[in-house]
Design an enzyme around this catalytic site. Structure first.
Site, PDB file in Angstrom:
ATOM      1  N   ASP A 134       0.837  -1.194   0.000  1.00  0.00           N
ATOM      2  CA  ASP A 134       0.000   0.000   0.000  1.00  0.00           C
ATOM      3  C   ASP A 134       0.875   1.248   0.000  1.00  0.00           C
ATOM      4  OD1 ASP A 134      -2.589   1.411   0.363  1.00  0.00           O
ATOM      5  OD2 ASP A 134      -1.675   1.995   2.271  1.00  0.00           O
TER       6      ASP A 134
ATOM      7  N   HIS B 153       4.694   3.996  -3.518  1.00  0.00           N
ATOM      8  CA  HIS B 153       5.537   5.069  -4.025  1.00  0.00           C
ATOM      9  C   HIS B 153       5.972   6.034  -2.935  1.00  0.00           C
ATOM     10  CE1 HIS B 153       1.279   6.058  -4.312  1.00  0.00           C
ATOM     11  NE2 HIS B 153       1.614   7.299  -4.046  1.00  0.00           N
TER      12      HIS B 153
ATOM     13  N   ASP C 185     -10.750   1.084  -4.517  1.00  0.00           N
ATOM     14  CA  ASP C 185     -10.735   2.446  -3.984  1.00  0.00           C
ATOM     15  C   ASP C 185     -11.184   3.476  -5.022  1.00  0.00           C
ATOM     16  OD1 ASP C 185      -8.535   1.993  -5.517  1.00  0.00           O
ATOM     17  OD2 ASP C 185      -7.050   2.617  -4.040  1.00  0.00           O
TER      18      ASP C 185
END
Length: 1557
Positions: free
Chosen positions: A543, A546, A644
């Site tokens: 999760d 980045h 999401d």
């Protein structure tokens, strides 16, 4: 057992491939080759991939890989390789050094490779290794994953029923959002306690833990064959995590990160402002409690700028107390404080605790710069005052600049605050919240603090100081467009101050530091969390990957893989850069990146995503087992919708969900979906706000919530899609074709390259209004409709949101029919047009999907089987449709190996090469095949095709004009065999090609390029290997470089009907069956200009090339026939320049005869002196005789012809070319036809020519009237040319030896001196040369007393190019000719002087690929050759500078050989010089290796322009260029020094060579 796949990665010096993605599979071999830049370096290669399967991975544990040499070469390392046997999944690093060091800090290059995990469907209890090996495996492309929000699964006992929905819908992997205890926000990603299962899963009478979840996960594998994956959240924790309060060092707080203090104060200012707005305190200033217009936003900005922020003086956290600093400075000046060190300029030094007005400056620097003498001052006090005044001005400037900088940050912060408020309260696409309140502020906060800290701003600022700041922590979030490789919370970043973060106010950002010792508790806590997670789940989704520090994720994933080596790792990266994505993938070993169909703006975009994310194109080339490791894109986990993101029902239409999902399911990659998509849930199932539960699976027909079955939404259709996707992946349907029928309808083909069956899916989306669909043409038969689905709406139902369970639209249905007979379809009609099935869409509304299976017509199947049977003779592991391996073991004229075993090298010249003019000379109507849109092939034979295919195949370039031509018709396939069948020796081979390639006519056109390449490439490889078998041991055991150059023997040596050699003596008998005395082969000078007619056979070129191309390759008989044929043309003591079959021979060169003599000497050294007794059929028994037929009347032994050549030189001769005038040369002046040869018996030097002709290899005759060069030679080199003196020394020394051995019947020549005839023995002649050579050719490094024409000396420490030349100054020019003399007659040279001259040549005239033909310092030097130049510049017009600077390749061979020879001679005195020279030579040959490997001509050019630049006017393939470089490699082997980088194989193993055709 299948042969292992090998991927070859070429290393190049200075490269960092961390942004390049390479994917491998367990069981493969990764082979490293050295690139040209590393051929000479002492390369050491290291890799951290475990050497054994049982060895655990340790990122820091590198093993040095050993180099292996597959060839028999002692010094040539072009083929050395090192291997990694892939046995472990994950990401692995390699690096190499080029300085003998093993230290990674000295790396000259590095990179990564990813190894895919093997996802076993064995349960955790199946620990027996044999059981694991036999367990079913899930390859990555067959994954079908469904995401579920774990908190919506309800109490743990109810999980199985809810998860069964995924199983019954055909998913084989379930992605769980975090199952840990969640924080107060109840966000699925805000974890309060990473080590505790979420207590909401407990039932009234039982508490559940991770063991229970693990048990369920294993049961799902055992019972359902469904794997599981969950999120790994490493970057933040819930802001109410108890452990964070106990260990505040784990977060970014105001004690360990004091740079955040100003940002915290700004955050509180804005929060208080938002509260005040909600309470109506700013209504009088235009900011009401209900914010809903742009005007309100403008008022907010104005109030913040003008009213709020000026009160808080944020800049004071960054500036200094000017008076305090000035006071300290003054005191230091008064005390005359000594200076320790200083900086070049005075800068503001930030207070590390970020207190107001506590920044400072470096006082030493201040004193150094401002405590200076002040001219004109009358007292010390005045001086101090002036110093302080100037210093004050600087301090004010520093404070002023910093204040402006901080104000810019505040301006940005306000702008971002207003922009956030705009989205939340004003924008139409935002939530438009209306009233500002404490629950819905204008912008959420960036920091969290204990409730008891809350108060006035003054109180909250006081809390920033001291230990209380430990509990004030920064929240996490993400920064749009930020550099993901930088931590946005670091001290040098102002993200929090400038309000650039999109905050997650319920979660605190974690502060790991650089290594575990920086924050031991956090590292250990998250390590335990990671270990617990991977013990349960087969995969993890990183999760917020980045924004997770890479070194942290590396550490945690290393921990994870120790527990689960085949861990499946996925991530969703938002870096905005594929290169940065690849850095994350490489360092973390990410296997798949999450991609989403919802990102497509239309049906065409969605189709392109399918093509991009998986599979190869239909009809892709069959790649060999050993192939280059090519960069790849990230493997996709392709979702129709992720969990999401908002529902596609909201963004598009209910009609779009099933066709879009069908399109995704046809992608040749992992696919995924979100729970709710299949049930047509019309809203976003929010990870924070959603509290209702999923429904459970029911087996009865009409369930009600909380139950559902396959009739809900598109569940039944989705199961079929998932089953199809899995089947296609498992059965090898790896090729994809996307056909956009209309803007809303797409046809996607999944093709199986093994059995050539296809599944075709047609889907009509609902992105836009529909159009009529054009018919779909399918080559073959549609044998079955897998299913067809019609999406529709029922008017009797209406959606109502269930208060307890997540439900979907009830008023839409999917009408699905499976296994439909094609004729019974309700959506399409099928009609046949020959072998083509035409699909008409007569009832196909939006939302419709059909999938049908297509097979080839029987005729096409049979044709492909025949092709496969043919190419199986090459060793391909081709299979029949049943899957059985096919081998054709017959050994007759239908067998390829049997046919080619009877071919000679002359035959192979026809098969593999022949340029256009050679082919046309045969008169059979063939020439080079012209590919429309591309151009003619460079060769008519298979190598011409390979020059194109070698680039097309590895890149799978099916759009290349060659592929287009093959698909359009059978012309090229017919050409291959037809051009061979006209030659009797090649008829069987031509018929073999016809018998195989003719089957392409019946194959589907999209498969033609693939199978054509398979046939041509397979044949070419076998034929090339056959050619090697017919050559010498040096070639057979040589490296790829040696063998590639040796192919020049095939390229240039052949029989051309309009360029025959003169007839040979009838007494001549061939010693081999391959040589045809009636049709002797000749050597072309170069391609394409010097291939046929009179331009093919040049005496000089032939004999310069003969040693390399014919003697080193073992073609002694062909060499002998050429020597004898040219010998028959001796006239005036000379060998012809242009042969023109003998009848049109021109005797205008002085050097060909000496190269001929050198070739005879070389021949004898390889194959004995019997040739000297062979009969030569003289065409011109005397200078004046007409041409004679080879009838035996004028036959002479070769030794007599040799002696005549020497005698004519010894006597001297002046003659005029026969038929002189424009009829034989329209550029030559009349004087140029007058020739002279002779020997200066004062020195022993041969001489000849005049200033009007050019009798050596530098033979450019001017031809421009405009420039005034017509009839003027650019380089006459009359007199005694240095290489001719060397060649004559070589000849007479050799003949002296033969005479002493009584092998040669003459021991000298007769001469006339002062009118008296006398004899000069060869011994006397050679001594004369020895005594005079350096005396007249050497130019000393320092001036000497005897030094004629000192004024002409341009360089010293060199050998002259000629002696007594005209113009007289030409003697002193530096040219590349003296190394030729060095190699053929080294006894003429003093080794020390020779070495000096070679070093000077190296420094001045050595180029990348060749040697400059003139010193660049010379006035005549022009390095770039253009034969078409039509200017009036005499230096370059019509290419006058051909030999006045351009860099010729063949002299480089002699230069390098000379260096090697004299290095060996000097080695006893200069230890190490030989090894250094060998390294130098290998370095210099690197460009030649690159060139011959990449040139479509598979050759070396005649010359290059300056500094190795391409010369368009040059021949791209030149015989002597190839020959002379091959000679260098031969000499290197003869030296006998073994390269120690890799052990030499005792026997040749061609199978290990990794050169890729």
């Amino acid at each position: 057992m299948l042969t292992k796949q090998i991927r070859v990665l070429t290393l190049n010096g200075g490269e960092n491939r961390e942004t390049t993605l390479y994917r491998l599979q367990k069981g493969w071999i990764l082979r490293f080759n050295l690139g040209p830049s590393l051929f000479v370096s002492p390369v050491r290669l290291f890799c951290n991939h475990p050497t054994k399967k049982s060895e655990p991975f340790d990122r820091t544990n590198y093993t040095e890989l050993k180099w292996i040499s597959p060839s028999g070469s002692k010094v040539d390392r072009h083929d050395v390789y090192a291997e990694v046997h892939i046995n472990t999944a994950g990401s692995f690093n390699y690096y190499f050094t080029a300085d003998k060091s093993g230290d990674r800090r000295h790396a000259d290059g590095q990179g990564y490779f990813l190894v895919d995990p093997v996802l076993s469907l064995a349960t955790a209890e199946a620990t027996d290794e044999d059981d694991e090996d036999e367990a079913e495996e899930l390859n990555l492309d067959s994954i079908q994953c469904q995401s579920v929000i774990s908190k919506l699964l309800g109490p743990f006992p109810e999980w199985e029923g809810r998860l069964k929905v995924s199983y019954e819908t055909g998913y084989n992997m379930i992605h769980f959002t975090p199952i840990q205890e969640l924080g107060q926000s109840n966000s699925a990603y805000s974890i309060r306690n990473q080590l505790r299962l979420n207590p909401i899963f407990n039932s009234k009478d039982k508490t559940y833990g991770y063991d229970d979840v693990e048990r369920l996960v294993n049961e799902m594998v055992g019972n359902w064959k469904v794997l599981s994956m969950t999120d790994l959240v490493l970057n933040h924790t819930a802001n109410d995590s108890a452990w964070l309060t106990e260990h505040p060092e784990c977060g970014y707080n105001l004690v360990n990160s004091p740079h955040l203090k100003p940002a915290f104060l700004v955050d509180r200012i804005l929060l208080h402002f938002s509260k005040d707005v909600g309470e109506g305190k700013y209504e009088s200033k235009g900011v009401p409690a209900i914010v809903d217009s742009v005007g309100h936003l403008e008022a907010i900005s104005r109030v913040l700028h003008e009213v709020v922020f000026p009160n808080y003086k944020i800049h004071e956290f960054f500036i200094m107390n000017l008076e305090a600093v000035l006071k300290e400075f003054k005191k230091a000046v008064e005390e005359a404080r000594p200076l320790s060190s200083s900086r070049p300029q005075l800068d503001l030094i930030q207070d590390p605790q970020y207190r107001r007005n506590e920044s400072t400056v470096d006082m030493n620097t201040a004193l150094h710069l401002y405590n200076t003498d002040r001219p004109g001052v009358t007292s010390r006090a005045e001086r101090i005052k002036r110093c302080c005044d100037e210093f004050r001005g600087k301090l004010e400037e520093l404070n002023r600049n910093k204040t402006a900088e901080v104000q810019d940050h505040i301006n940005t912060a306000i702008a971002n605050f207003v922009a956030n408020a705009k989205y939340r309260f004003v924008d139409g696409h935002g939530p438009r919240l209306g009233k500002v309140s404490e629950k819905e502020p204008l912008m959420f906060n960036y920091f969290v603090q204990p409730t008891e800290y809350e108060g006035t701003l003054a109180t909250e600022e006081d809390n920033m100081a001291g230990d209380s700041g430990r509990l004030i922590m920064a929240v996490n979030g993400w920064v749009m467009g930020d550099d993901p490789l930088r931590n946005f919370a670091d001290p040098d970043r102002y993200v929090y101050l400038r309000r650039e973060l999109v905050p997650w106010g319920d979660s605190c950002k974690l502060r790991y530091g650089k290594e575990p010792k920086d924050c031991p508790y956090l590292w250990q806590h998250m390590k335990e969390y990671t270990e617990t997670t991977v013990r349960i789940f087969h995969g993890v989704r990183l999760d917020n990957c980045h924004s997770t520090p890479i070194h942290v994720a590396e550490y945690m994933l290393d921990v994870a893989r120790k527990i689960r080596p085949d861990l499946y790792v996925v991530a969703e990266l938002f870096t905005g850069s594929e290169s940065v994505d690849n850095i994350f993938m490489n360092k973390l070993g990410i296997n798949s990146l999450i991609r989403e169909a919802m990102s497509a703006g239309n049906c065409g975009d969605l189709g392109r995503l399918v093509y991009k994310y998986g599979g190869t194109a239909c009809g892709s080339f069959i790649q060999p087992r050993v192939q280059p490791l090519l960069p790849t894109t990230a493997q996709a986990l392709f979702f129709d919708q992720t969990h999401d993101n908002e529902s596609p029902v909201e963004k598009r239409s209910p009609y779009d969900l099933f066709p879009s999902s069908a399109i995704v399911s046809m992608a040749c990659c992992a696919t995924g979906s979100n729970r709710g998509y299949d049930q047509l849930v019309p809203h976003h199932i929010h990870v924070v706000n959603e509290k209702r539960l999923y429904m459970s699976w029911a087996t009865w027909e009409f369930p009600e919530p909380p139950f559902m079955n396959e009739k809900f939404g598109i569940t039944a259709g989705k199961k079929m899609l998932n089953n199809l996707h899995y089947k296609l992946s498992l059965a090898g349907y790896s090729e994809v074709f996307v056909d956009q029928l209309t803007h809303d309808t797409v046809a996607i083909t999944r093709h199986n390259p093994q059995n050539h069956e296809s599944f075709v899916m047609v889907a009509r989306t609902a992105f836009q209004n529909p159009q009529n669909i054009r018919p779909l043409h399918i080559h073959g038969d549609i044998i079955e409709i897998e299913f067809e689905a019609l999406f529709g709406e029922t008017k009797g139902f209406k959606y109502e949101k269930n208060p307890n369970f997540i439900n979907g639209l009830p008023n839409y249905y999917l009408d699905v029919k499976e296994n439909v007979e094609p004729s019974a379809s309700g959506l399409i009609k099928i009609r046949k047009e020959g072998d083509v099935s035409v699909v008409d869409f007569y009832t196909f509304p939006p939302g419709s999907v059909i999938v049908f299976k297509q097979t080839l017509p029987q005729k096409a199947k049979s044709a492909i089987i025949k092709i496969r049977r043919g190419v199986s003779q090459f060793g391909y592991l081709m299979r029949s449709y049943s899957g059985k391996t096919m081998f054709d073991e017959t050994f007759d004229k239908s067998n390829f190996h049997a046919i080619i075993s009877k071919l000679s090298l002359s035959d192979l010249n026809y098969v593999l090469y022949r340029c256009d003019s050679e082919e046309r000379a045969d008169g059979n109507g063939f020439g080079a095949y012209d590919i429309p849109g591309y151009g003619p092939m460079v060769y008519c034979g298979l190598r011409g095709l390979m020059a194109v295919l070698a680039h097309v195949r590895p890149n799978n370039d099916l759009g290349h004009p060659l592929c287009h031509n093959l698909r359009e018709g059978n012309w090229l396939a017919d050409y291959v065999g037809n051009r061979l069948k006209v030659h009797p020796n090649l008829k069987n081979l031509g018929e073999w090609f016809d018998s195989v390639l003719s089957n392409l006519k019946d194959a589907p056109r999209f498969l033609v390029p693939c199978y054509f390449d398979t046939v041509i490439t397979g044949a070419y490889v076998v034929l090339r290997e056959q050619a090697m078998k017919l050559m010498s041991e040096f070639i057979q055991e040589g490296s790829t470089f040696v063998q590639m150059l040796s192919l020049g023997s095939l390229q240039f040596c052949g029989y051309v009907k309009n360029a025959k050699l003169p007839g040979l003596s009838k007494t001549l008998k061939s010693t081999t069956q391959d040589a045809d005395i009636e049709h002797p082969l000749s050597l072309a000078a170069g391609f394409p200009h010097f291939a046929s007619r009179y331009m093919r056979n040049w005496g000089r070129d032939t004999f310069i090339a003969l040693r390399g191309l014919l003697l080193l390759t073992g073609r002694y008989e062909d060499a002998k026939l050429i020597i004898l044929a040219y010998g028959g043309c001796l006239r005036h003591g000379l060998i012809p320049n242009l042969l023109s079959e003998g009848s049109g021979a021109r005797y205008n060169c002085r050097d060909a005869v000496w190269w001929w003599l050198q070739s005879i000497q070389d021949y004898c050294s390889f194959n004995g002196t019997d040739i000297l007794e062979e009969k030569v059929a003289r065409l011109y028994p005397s200078d004046d005789s007409p041409i004679r037929e080879p009838d035996g009347q004028y036959d002479q032994p070769l030794h007599e012809v040799i002696q005549e050549a020497l005698q004519r030189h010894a006597e001297g001769l002046k003659y005029r070319e026969r038929n002189a005038g424009p009829q034989i040369d329209d550029q030559m002046s009349d004087e140029g036809f007058n020739n002279e040869i002779g020997v200066n018996w004062e020195t022993g030097f041969v001489f000849g020519g005049n200033e009007h002709n050019c009798g050596t290899w530098m033979d450019k005759m001017g031809s421009s009237v405009k420039a005034g060069t017509k009839g003027k030679p650019a380089t006459p080199r009359c007199g005694s040319a240095v290489e001719l003196v060397g060649l004559s020394m070589s000849a007479v020394t050799w003949l002296q030896t033969l005479a002493e051995q009584e092998v040669y019947p003459y021991d000298g020549v007769s001469v006339i001196k002062n009118g008296v005839s006398s004899k000069v023995t060869f011994k006397e002649w050679s001594q004369l040369l020895k005594d005079n050579f350096e005396k007249h050719f050497w130019i000393n490094e320092d001036p000497t007393e005897y030094e004629p024409h000192r004024e002409l000396i341009n360089r010293r420490g060199i050998y002259k190019d000629s002696y007594y030349s005209k113009p007289f100054w030409a003697d002193f020019q530096l040219r590349p000719n003296f190394p030729i003399a060095m190699m053929v007659a080294p006894q003429l040279f003093t080794p020390e002087r020779a070495w000096t001259a070679l070093l000077e040549a190296e420094d001045v005239i050595l180029g990348p690929l060749g040697m400059k033909t003139l010193d660049p310092r010379d006035w005549a030097y022009v390095g770039d050759y253009d034969n078409s130049n039509d200017s009036n510049d005499p230096k370059v017009a019509h290419g006058f500078n051909y030999h006045q600077g351009p860099e010729w390749v063949w002299p480089l061979g002699y230069f390098l050989r000379a260096k090697l020879y004299f290095a060996k001679a000097l080695e006893p005195k200069r230890k190490g010089i030989l090894r250094n020279t060998i390294s130098f030579i290998k370095t210099r040959l690197t460009p030649h290796y690159e060139h011959v490997m990449t040139s479509p001509w598979q050759s070396l050019p005649e010359l290059t322009n300056s500094n190795g630049m391409f010369c368009p006017s040059s021949c791209p393939a030149q015989a002597w260029s190839v020959a002379c470089i091959l000679e260098v490699l031969y000499d290197l082997e003869e030296v006998g020094i073994v390269d120690d980088i890799a052990p030499r194989r005792n026997s040749l193993d061609l199978t290990q060579k990794t050169v890729l055709v």
